[in-house]
Design a protein around this motif. Structure first.
Motif, PDB file in Angstrom:
ATOM      1  N   UNK A  68      39.358  51.255  23.347  1.00  0.00           N
ATOM      2  CA  UNK A  68      39.547  51.756  24.704  1.00  0.00           C
ATOM      3  C   UNK A  68      38.590  51.203  25.728  1.00  0.00           C
ATOM      4  N   UNK A  69      37.648  50.384  25.324  1.00  0.00           N
ATOM      5  CA  UNK A  69      36.727  49.784  26.284  1.00  0.00           C
ATOM      6  C   UNK A  69      37.375  48.567  26.930  1.00  0.00           C
ATOM      7  N   UNK A  70      36.932  48.267  28.122  1.00  0.00           N
ATOM      8  CA  UNK A  70      37.511  47.156  28.870  1.00  0.00           C
ATOM      9  C   UNK A  70      37.041  45.828  28.317  1.00  0.00           C
ATOM     10  N   UNK A  71      37.964  44.882  28.265  1.00  0.00           N
ATOM     11  CA  UNK A  71      37.635  43.515  27.857  1.00  0.00           C
ATOM     12  C   UNK A  71      37.443  42.690  29.111  1.00  0.00           C
ATOM     13  N   UNK A  72      36.215  42.343  29.465  1.00  0.00           N
ATOM     14  CA  UNK A  72      36.009  41.600  30.720  1.00  0.00           C
ATOM     15  C   UNK A  72      36.528  40.182  30.606  1.00  0.00           C
ATOM     16  N   UNK A  73      36.720  39.573  31.764  1.00  0.00           N
ATOM     17  CA  UNK A  73      37.124  38.180  31.794  1.00  0.00           C
ATOM     18  C   UNK A  73      35.968  37.273  31.414  1.00  0.00           C
ATOM     19  N   UNK A  74      36.195  35.978  31.491  1.00  0.00           N
ATOM     20  CA  UNK A  74      35.168  35.012  31.092  1.00  0.00           C
ATOM     21  C   UNK A  74      33.950  35.072  31.996  1.00  0.00           C
ATOM     22  N   UNK A  75      34.120  35.616  33.207  1.00  0.00           N
ATOM     23  CA  UNK A  75      32.992  35.735  34.133  1.00  0.00           C
ATOM     24  C   UNK A  75      32.339  37.107  34.078  1.00  0.00           C
ATOM     25  N   UNK A  76      32.763  37.970  33.140  1.00  0.00           N
ATOM     26  CA  UNK A  76      32.144  39.277  32.993  1.00  0.00           C
ATOM     27  C   UNK A  76      32.687  40.335  33.923  1.00  0.00           C
ATOM     28  N   UNK A  77      33.712  40.027  34.709  1.00  0.00           N
ATOM     29  CA  UNK A  77      34.285  40.971  35.654  1.00  0.00           C
ATOM     30  C   UNK A  77      35.743  41.246  35.288  1.00  0.00           C
ATOM     31  N   UNK A  78      36.363  42.241  35.937  1.00  0.00           N
ATOM     32  CA  UNK A  78      37.793  42.449  35.694  1.00  0.00           C
ATOM     33  C   UNK A  78      38.590  41.181  35.998  1.00  0.00           C
ATOM     34  N   UNK A  79      39.658  40.989  35.257  1.00  0.00           N
ATOM     35  CA  UNK A  79      40.472  39.780  35.404  1.00  0.00           C
ATOM     36  C   UNK A  79      41.442  39.947  36.574  1.00  0.00           C
ATOM     37  N   UNK A  80      41.649  38.872  37.299  1.00  0.00           N
ATOM     38  CA  UNK A  80      42.612  38.894  38.396  1.00  0.00           C
ATOM     39  C   UNK A  80      44.011  38.676  37.835  1.00  0.00           C
ATOM     40  N   UNK A  81      44.992  39.426  38.352  1.00  0.00           N
ATOM     41  CA  UNK A  81      46.382  39.271  37.953  1.00  0.00           C
ATOM     42  C   UNK A  81      47.176  38.794  39.168  1.00  0.00           C
ATOM     43  N   UNK A  82      47.985  37.722  39.018  1.00  0.00           N
ATOM     44  CA  UNK A  82      48.752  37.126  40.110  1.00  0.00           C
ATOM     45  C   UNK A  82      50.224  37.467  39.942  1.00  0.00           C
ATOM     46  N   UNK A  83      50.940  37.237  41.046  1.00  0.00           N
ATOM     47  CA  UNK A  83      52.386  37.386  40.962  1.00  0.00           C
ATOM     48  C   UNK A  83      53.018  36.096  40.418  1.00  0.00           C
ATOM     49  N   UNK A  84      54.115  36.251  39.693  1.00  0.00           N
ATOM     50  CA  UNK A  84      54.717  35.154  38.942  1.00  0.00           C
ATOM     51  C   UNK A  84      55.235  34.044  39.848  1.00  0.00           C
ATOM     52  N   UNK A  85      55.834  34.371  40.994  1.00  0.00           N
ATOM     53  CA  UNK A  85      56.401  33.332  41.865  1.00  0.00           C
ATOM     54  C   UNK A  85      55.316  32.403  42.385  1.00  0.00           C
TER      55      UNK A  85
END
Length: 839
Positions: free
Chosen positions: A106-123
């Motif tokens: 249940x703990x957060x898996x940070x991104x490679x930079x140690x912060x939350x990961x950015x999620x983009x729109x598919x288009x």
């Protein structure tokens, strides 16, 4: 070997201490300056924050901010206007949010930079060139993950993964894997319709433009067509077309902020260091010229003109400064830069991926410029002494030493010191009615200018106080005290030269460490007054708190529940821009927080008066007292505020709260999150009992524990100030030791006379020690006084008194180190001269 070189060689051989003093000062200056310049060069040329995540498009269309930047959203219709600009242009809206993957525990898996990961729109990802390598595009709540992140998290197509985002905890299915063409960061991709259901602004952050086929000409044509279409079809809105490398999506990049803060820190360090170096070099050269006065007099008697003597000194200074600067910049600057980089990385002032300054062509160019600059700085600092050397009257010097004192008190030095003092006081006078944070910056800047100004004016400031200290010494030690006081009075140039480094060390470190501690003390005090919540919930590393709807009334279902005797209140941070021409304050983005008016007063007491914050609506706002004073706002005023997505709303101010230090400048109601592209709750405040089964990605602390652990400044900021103070104090102490050793040459004949008249070695050593102590004590007192005067406005406005808060270790230990740095080299130099005299 010509006559000048023979004369210079004879001088160095006969009095090596004089030449060594200049050499050491130039070497230290070049090493410190070179290290700072190399670090700045590395951060500018190899800035890892410059890596763009939007590589693959030709241009990014954003809405222009009223302050000259860009907004975080573009108006509706921008995409249609861009698409209609040219048939050969492809365009897509770009949206992004934060999203954290939750591990099995249940703990957060940070991104490679140690912060939350950015999620983009598919288009937008399709336009950028991302291609599915396994599975299919995202639909519904599905998620596409880039191959590197999937390998690190152990995920495959079809797996279920729990995520935490703006809408809370959501279980998503991995529908596909993607390979990013050039991106250097983690990539999460979601369906476009998913973004429209998330809380926050429904507008896209930008429009991505790609010319088909590509190439420089196609890009230029696309940019021109886009500009024309926007002006014609969407009048009234300002747009900017950016290069993808200049656009940083989402909230301000913490890495870019770290780099900018480090650059500001290094720039400040170089400015203060060079100012201090000019003072130290000036006093050292003045002593050097002073001690060679009789040699220069002989040259004048032999028929040399004043300008020939001045040119002689200039050439000798170049012959001393150039090789010392080269050694300092090339052999010492590069290792010192690497050591400083490691120290800053370990203290988290710099990110770990900042490259080292290798031995490259750019590094050699920086070192060469450092050598040239150090030589020029030496000549500039020596201007006063060199010019004065040509005005010496041979007959007057042979009769007495009257002209000697004039070497340290020239009109140019007096004017330079007064101008620097005025420049330091000016920003403080202009911001005397500003808020604590602005006044703190102005007060710190003023003090940092006043301390070097006092060092420049040391020939005028030091003698009166030195006489008082000398009188005290004459009473304490009746044997050699009066003689030490008399020597200090008559040799004012030497006394000022010894006092200047101590003045710089004590004054600069007091300012650098005292101003932040004073503000921190008041922030801690006000935080303890305004925090009423019994429990504070914050996000752990690599995650952020969700914003369900407008605010989470409870924790997301299945992840724990809030206590039954209170309502959870979330604080969502954002920025707003005040209208132009408002008051006298600068037009800048103000920090704001969006709250739930119904519950805010149960967890926070901002001292908002009778009106309070319960009456906040979507048409009103509250403002901190410091901001209201800065802009001249009063209750009842109506302001048109600009939100991060470009929306402008006319809001009425209903109250002013007093406990605003360390808190947002403006408080808005919960509707403000609808104008934030990516809202995040930074803190949850709970009255009553603790939550049952809190989510693993959160940290729950009691009020007492939260206040005990409160650090208004980050560890990186604290380490940065310590590092800066250490460098400045170290340079000043080395300069003090150098000057103290050099100054003993002048009194060598007097010391021998005292021994011939029956003075013991102990008495002569006490005489040397008292002279140094008088000068160092005087410089330390002046530096501390000037620093206190510069920080007094900050102390009044934050702590209710003129005394700022000091770092105890530095305040007590630095004067002792100054005395040791002055006394020990002076005693060692006296012992060396005594042995040479015997031989």
């Amino acid at each position: 070997m010509n006559a000048h070189r023979r004369l210079f060689t004879a001088e160095v051989c006969r009095r090596p201490g004089r030449a060594i003093a200049i050499l050491v000062t130039c070497l230290i200056t070049a090493a410190a300056t070179g290290a700072g310049a190399l670090l700045i060069d590395v951060l500018i040329r190899g800035n890892p924050a410059r890596a763009s995540t939007l590589e693959g498009v030709d241009a990014v269309v954003v809405a222009a901010s009223p302050t000259g930047g860009y907004l975080r959203a573009v108006p509706r219709g921008t995409l249609d206007a861009v698409r209609g600009a040219d048939d050969r242009i492809r365009a897509a809206e770009y949206r992004d949010r934060w999203l954290s993957l939750l591990g099995e525990n249940g703990t957060a898996t940070p991104g490679s930079d140690g912060r939350p990961t950015r999620v983009w729109n598919w288009s937008a990802a399709q336009l950028l060139g991302h291609r599915i390598t396994a599975g299919e595009p995202p639909t519904g709540t599905g998620l596409v993950i880039d191959e590197r992140l999937a390998r690190r998290a152990g995920l495959h197509v079809g797996d279920l993964v729990h995520t935490i985002g703006a809408c809370g905890a959501v279980e998503r299915r991995v529908t596909g894997l993607v390979r990013a063409p050039t991106s250097r960061t983690d990539v999460l991709l979601a369906d476009d319709t998913e973004f429209t259901r998330l809380p926050g602004s429904p507008l896209a952050q930008a429009v991505l433009v790609k010319a088909d086929p590509g190439g420089p000409k196609a890009r230029s044509r696309a940019v021109t067509a886009v500009f024309d279409a926007l002006k014609q079809r969407l009048p009234g809105t300002s747009y900017r077309v950016l290069d993808p490398a200049d656009y940083h999506p989402g909230l301000p990049d913490p890495l870019a902020e770290e780099i900018d803060d480090a650059l500001s820190l290094l720039t400040l360090l170089l400015f203060v260091l060079l100012t201090s170096a000019a003072v130290v070099l000036g006093t050292t050269v003045s002593l050097w010229v002073w001690q060679r006065l009789h040699d220069l007099t002989i040259l004048r008697v032999l028929g040399n003109t004043p300008w020939r003597i001045r040119w002689l000194l200039v050439r000798e200074l170049i012959m001393l400064a150039a090789p010392a600067s080269a050694v300092g910049a090339l052999l010492c600057g590069l290792p010192l830069a690497d050591a400083a980089r490691s120290t800053l990385v370990d203290s988290r002032v710099l990110p770990g991926n900042v490259p080292s300054a290798g031995l490259t062509g750019g590094t050699l160019a920086v070192c060469a410029l450092t050598v040239l600059f150090t030589v020029l700085l030496t000549l500039l600092a020596a201007t006063n002494a060199v010019v004065a050397s040509g005005r010496v009257d041979p007959a007057s010097v042979l009769r007495s030493q009257a002209p000697v004192a004039r070497l340290g008190k020239r009109r140019g030095r007096l004017i330079a010191g007064l101008v620097l003092a005025v420049l330091g006081i000016l920003p403080l006078a202009m911001n005397v009615t500003a808020g604590p944070m602005i006044l703190g910056a102005a007060s710190t800047g003023a003090a940092l200018m006043l301390v070097p100004a006092a060092a420049i004016l040391s020939p005028w400031l030091v003698p009166p106080l030195a006489r008082c200290v000398g009188s005290f010494v004459a009473v304490v030690d009746r044997t050699v005290g009066p003689l030490a006081a008399a020597n200090v009075r008559t040799a004012s140039v030497r006394t000022a030269a010894l006092a200047a480094p101590a003045l710089l060390a004590m004054g600069l470190t007091t300012v650098m460490l005292g101003a932040p501690r004073t503000i921190d003390r008041e922030i801690t005090h006000q935080t303890g007054q305004r925090l009423l919540a019994d429990y504070v919930v914050t996000a752990s590393d690599g995650a952020a708190l969700p914003v369900t709807g407008a605010f989470p009334a409870r924790f997301p279902a299945g992840t724990g529940t809030a206590p039954t005797d209170g309502t959870t209140t979330g604080l969502v941070s954002l920025s707003v821009l005040p209208p132009a021409q408002t008051g006298t304050g600068p037009r800048r983005w103000l920090t704001a927080v969006s709250v739930d008016p119904a519950s805010i007063e149960r967890v926070l007491d901002l001292d908002a008066g009778k009106a309070g914050l319960a009456g906040l609506t979507q048409d009103t706002f509250a403002v901190g007292r410091s901001t209201a004073d800065l802009y001249g706002w009063t209750v009842g005023d109506t302001m048109e505020l600009t939100f991060p997505d470009g929306t402008r709303r006319s809001l009425r101010m209903v109250t002013i709260y007093a406990r605003d230090l360390g808190f947002a400048e403006i408080v808005l109601d919960r509707s403000a999150v609808n104008h934030v592209p990516d809202p995040q709750a930074n803190t949850l405040l709970l009255p009553g009992g603790p939550p049952q089964e809190p989510p693993p990605w959160t940290t729950v602390t009691t009020r007492a524990q939260y206040l005990a652990d409160l650090r208004p400044r980050s560890a990186a900021d604290t380490s940065a100030m310590m590092f800066l103070s250490f460098v400045l104090a170290g340079y000043a102490l080395l300069s003090l030791a150098n000057t103290a050793a050099l100054s003993q040459t002048e009194h060598s004949s007097e010391r021998r006379t005292l021994r011939f008249l029956g003075g013991t070695r102990s008495q002569v050593l006490r005489l040397v020690t008292w002279e140094i102590c008088i000068a160092v004590t005087t410089g330390t007192a002046i530096g501390l006084t000037v620093a206190y005067l510069g920080l007094a406005p900050l102390g009044f406005i934050t702590a209710g008194g003129p005394l700022p808060d000091l770092e105890p270790g530095w305040a007590l230990g630095l004067p002792v180190m100054c005395l040791a740095a002055g006394v020990l080299p002076a005693v060692f130099s006296y012992n060396t001269q005594r042995k040479l005299t015997r031989q």
